[in-house]
Design an enzyme around this catalytic site. Structure first.
Site, PDB file in Angstrom:
ATOM      1  N   LYS A 129      69.917 -24.752 -46.400  1.00 30.43           N
ATOM      2  CA  LYS A 129      70.239 -24.350 -45.020  1.00 30.43           C
ATOM      3  C   LYS A 129      70.028 -25.511 -44.050  1.00 30.43           C
ATOM      4  O   LYS A 129      70.256 -25.383 -42.858  1.00 30.43           O
ATOM      5  CB  LYS A 129      69.367 -23.166 -44.598  1.00 30.43           C
ATOM      6  CG  LYS A 129      69.642 -21.887 -45.396  1.00 30.43           C
ATOM      7  CD  LYS A 129      68.905 -20.723 -44.789  1.00 30.43           C
ATOM      8  CE  LYS A 129      68.785 -19.546 -45.720  1.00 30.43           C
ATOM      9  NZ  LYS A 129      70.029 -18.831 -45.977  1.00 30.43           N
TER      10      LYS A 129
ATOM     11  N   ASP B  70      58.044 -16.999 -43.029  1.00 27.90           N
ATOM     12  CA  ASP B  70      59.348 -17.258 -43.627  1.00 27.90           C
ATOM     13  C   ASP B  70      60.114 -18.127 -42.625  1.00 27.90           C
ATOM     14  O   ASP B  70      60.582 -17.643 -41.597  1.00 27.90           O
ATOM     15  CB  ASP B  70      60.062 -15.921 -43.881  1.00 27.90           C
ATOM     16  CG  ASP B  70      61.492 -16.100 -44.359  1.00 27.90           C
ATOM     17  OD1 ASP B  70      61.981 -17.249 -44.378  1.00 27.90           O
ATOM     18  OD2 ASP B  70      62.127 -15.086 -44.700  1.00 27.90           O
TER      19      ASP B  70
ATOM     20  N   HIS C 191      64.135 -10.336 -43.746  1.00 23.79           N
ATOM     21  CA  HIS C 191      65.141 -10.498 -44.800  1.00 23.79           C
ATOM     22  C   HIS C 191      64.586  -9.794 -46.047  1.00 23.79           C
ATOM     23  O   HIS C 191      63.371  -9.777 -46.259  1.00 23.79           O
ATOM     24  CB  HIS C 191      65.309 -11.992 -45.055  1.00 23.79           C
ATOM     25  CG  HIS C 191      66.391 -12.368 -46.006  1.00 23.79           C
ATOM     26  ND1 HIS C 191      66.239 -12.290 -47.370  1.00 23.79           N
ATOM     27  CD2 HIS C 191      67.638 -12.846 -45.797  1.00 23.79           C
ATOM     28  CE1 HIS C 191      67.351 -12.701 -47.954  1.00 23.79           C
ATOM     29  NE2 HIS C 191      68.224 -13.048 -47.028  1.00 23.79           N
TER      30      HIS C 191
ATOM     31  N   GLN D 136      65.029 -19.843 -41.506  1.00 21.49           N
ATOM     32  CA  GLN D 136      65.989 -20.017 -40.407  1.00 21.49           C
ATOM     33  C   GLN D 136      65.417 -20.824 -39.247  1.00 21.49           C
ATOM     34  O   GLN D 136      66.082 -20.985 -38.222  1.00 21.49           O
ATOM     35  CB  GLN D 136      66.457 -18.640 -39.890  1.00 21.49           C
ATOM     36  CG  GLN D 136      67.177 -17.797 -40.920  1.00 21.49           C
ATOM     37  CD  GLN D 136      68.564 -18.343 -41.299  1.00 21.49           C
ATOM     38  OE1 GLN D 136      69.099 -19.245 -40.657  1.00 21.49           O
ATOM     39  NE2 GLN D 136      69.144 -17.784 -42.351  1.00 21.49           N
TER      40      GLN D 136
ATOM     41  N   CYS E  76      71.430  -9.049 -45.644  1.00 18.19           N
ATOM     42  CA  CYS E  76      70.193  -8.825 -46.418  1.00 18.19           C
ATOM     43  C   CYS E  76      69.087  -8.296 -45.520  1.00 18.19           C
ATOM     44  O   CYS E  76      67.901  -8.642 -45.704  1.00 18.19           O
ATOM     45  CB  CYS E  76      69.744 -10.092 -47.149  1.00 18.19           C
ATOM     46  SG  CYS E  76      70.970 -10.714 -48.294  1.00 18.19           S
TER      47      CYS E  76
HETATM   48  N1  C6P Z   1      69.537 -15.849 -45.630  1.00 19.64           N
HETATM   49  C1  C6P Z   1      71.738 -15.453 -44.733  1.00 19.64           C
HETATM   50  O1  C6P Z   1      72.977 -15.485 -44.792  1.00 19.64           O
HETATM   51  P1  C6P Z   1      67.269 -18.236 -50.036  1.00 19.64           P
HETATM   52  O2  C6P Z   1      68.501 -17.478 -50.390  1.00 19.64           O
HETATM   53  O3  C6P Z   1      66.151 -17.948 -50.986  1.00 19.64           O
HETATM   54  O4  C6P Z   1      67.518 -19.682 -49.800  1.00 19.64           O
HETATM   55  O5  C6P Z   1      66.803 -17.681 -48.608  1.00 19.64           O
HETATM   56  C2  C6P Z   1      66.420 -16.349 -48.469  1.00 19.64           C
HETATM   57  C3  C6P Z   1      66.148 -16.058 -47.025  1.00 19.64           C
HETATM   58  C4  C6P Z   1      64.869 -15.738 -46.641  1.00 19.64           C
HETATM   59  N2  C6P Z   1      64.556 -15.533 -45.356  1.00 19.64           N
HETATM   60  C5  C6P Z   1      65.480 -15.626 -44.395  1.00 19.64           C
HETATM   61  C6  C6P Z   1      65.071 -15.411 -42.971  1.00 19.64           C
HETATM   62  C7  C6P Z   1      66.807 -15.945 -44.717  1.00 19.64           C
HETATM   63  O6  C6P Z   1      67.710 -16.040 -43.762  1.00 19.64           O
HETATM   64  C8  C6P Z   1      67.155 -16.137 -46.068  1.00 19.64           C
HETATM   65  C9  C6P Z   1      68.575 -16.405 -46.462  1.00 19.64           C
HETATM   66  C10 C6P Z   1      70.950 -16.093 -45.834  1.00 19.64           C
HETATM   67  O7  C6P Z   1      71.151 -14.939 -43.794  1.00 19.64           O
HETATM   68  C11 C6P Z   1      71.437 -15.674 -47.175  1.00 19.64           C
HETATM   69  S1  C6P Z   1      71.108 -14.000 -47.538  1.00 19.64           S
END
Ligand code: C6P
Length: 431
Positions: A225, A199, A122, A202, A365
């Site tokens: 999430k 990370d 991401h 997910q 992203c």
């Molecule tokens: N992905 C998606 O629709 P935040 O926004 O900081 O809570 O998470 C960022 C992030 C970082 N790593 C991974 C693997 C992610 O999936 C995400 C967030 C969302 O896929 C929003 S872009």
């Protein structure tokens, strides 16, 4: 197994309609819906407990502080963190990664050092390292992604060296659903004395995660999430690692003593929690963890794996539909990314929305990953505990409708079944 019919009643939003149709919420990888217990915990804080924490000697402040600190313990237990004190509350996964890139990275990365990432990260787990590397003169290396949407582990061995100071990898790909072999990365990191950042944005919401088993140094994820509120993230690391890191943001609780010319820092984790945090959000996050704990993460995973296996089987029957990522449900989380002929994902997402179905469409992203597949983006359905096979059937039916609609506009668009939305699409810059 989960009693989906029963637990759906805990999520008030699931009873609403969208464009006159019952809502089918399949955008859980972006953010999950919230059960009433979480919404109630948030409003209870503001109705009955609202006070700042770690400051007051009055009852409200003590109650709020205790409730806040209880959640730290819950988070630690949920992922088997080294201790409650190793849990830092941030705003989201993105901030957790930036915190490490800034505080750990600026101290430990020097010119010529190497940072090993993967081609499926991401942007949040890519750009902070790019900035750090540019600033320090460090080198970014990558584990590539195979056609099947898995990591090419030969690249891991090939790119590993004594110069590798950090490996940062996503546990589960948000765009493909691929579950990555983190233990393999941990062994690689250990073998050269590098630090491993995972990370887990997910993974923690969907599969049982045990930090001891993963063997990572840093773990990051987001409350929103995993049934909790937005605005709360988590960063976990061993206390000795955190102790050695300089602060990220300054002010408020992260300070121990201040003189006009200098200051000293509070202990970990407070050293990394500057200013007043989202207290109500953290307390409501605790309710989300309770909710998931009560269901059992093994049951959550079993439900979503069954659903994704069903979705893979049913979607594969649609002529012209291409699925990205591993076709074995055991190797992926409840995320399915696909393209239907040459229909642009945004157009497909619009048709699905007409049927009350919420999906994400675009590059998720993950622009470098999409570029690797030679596409501008995909349509992504992502599941959670409250999704059902009937909802997968609705998705399939809606996709069949989209196919008919677009075939009527552009006859023959599906006959080859090979064309996918190309990277050059005029909409490619949209998310
Ligand atoms: N992905 C998606 O629709 P935040 O926004 O900081 O809570 O998470 C960022 C992030 C970082 N790593 C991974 C693997 C992610 O999936 C995400 C967030 C969302 O896929 C929003 S872009």
């Amino acid at each position: 197994m989960l009693d989906t019919e029963k637990l759906r009643k805990d999520f008030p939003i699931l009873s609403r309609t969208v464009r006159g149709k019952p809502l089918v919420y399949l955008d859980n990888a972006a953010t999950s819906q919230k059960p009433k217990a979480v919404i109630d915990a948030l409003s209870n804080y503001y109705l009955n407990q609202n006070a700042n924490i770690h400051r007051g000697i009055h009852t409200l402040s003590e109650e709020a502080t205790q409730a806040f600190e209880e959640v730290r313990k819950k988070v630690a237990k949920f992922v088997h963190a080294p201790s409650a004190q190793s849990v830092i509350f941030t705003r989201n996964t993105t901030e957790s990664i930036n915190l490490v890139a800034y505080a750990w990275g600026r101290k430990n990365i020097q010119a010529g050092d190497e940072i090993l990432l993967t081609g499926m990260e991401h942007h949040a787990n890519l750009v902070p390292w790019q900035i750090l590397a540019q600033e320090k003169g460090a080198v970014l290396k990558f584990v590539s992604v195979t056609e099947a949407g898995t990591l090419n582990l030969e690249d891991l061995d090939k790119n590993l060296s004594k110069k590798t100071k950090l490996i940062s990898v996503t546990h589960v790909s948000n765009a493909l659903g691929t579950i990555n072999p983190i233990r393999r990365f941990a062994q690689a990191a250990r073998s050269v004395g590098a630090v491993l950042f995972v990370d887990a944005a997910q993974s923690v919401p969907h599969i049982p995660v045990d930090m001891r088993v993963l063997g990572c140094d840093f773990l990051a994820f987001s409350s929103h999430k995993m049934l909790g509120p937005t605005g709360i993230g988590v960063l976990i690391a061993h206390e000795d690692l955190l102790d050695k890191m300089p602060p990220f943001l300054a002010g408020g609780d992260m300070i121990r003593e201040v003189w006009l010319e200098k200051a000293t820092w509070n202990d970990v984790p407070y050293k990394f929690e500057a200013g007043t945090p989202d207290i109500g959000g953290v307390i409501a996050f605790g309710a989300a963890i309770d909710y998931l704990q009560n269901l059992g993460m093994d049951n959550v995973r079993a439900h979503e794996q069954e659903l994704v296996a069903y979705a893979l089987a049913e979607l594969s029957k649609i002529q012209g539909l291409k699925i990205y990522g591993p076709l074995d449900a055991a190797q992926r989380s409840g995320v399915v990314s696909f393209n239907l002929g040459a229909i642009h994902p945004h157009d497909l997402g619009t048709v699905l929305d007409e049927d009350g179905i919420a999906v994400r469409a675009g590059h998720h992203c993950c622009q470098p990953l999409m570029r690797g597949f030679g596409i501008s983006g995909t349509t992504r359905a992502s599941f959670n505990i409250y999704n059902t096979k009937e909802e997968v059937d609705k998705l399939v039916k809606s996709l069949e409708r989209a196919k008919m609609l677009f075939d009527a506009c552009a006859p023959g668009a599906f006959s080859t079944g090979s064309s996918s939305p190309k990277e050059t699409s005029q909409k490619s810059s949209r998310k």
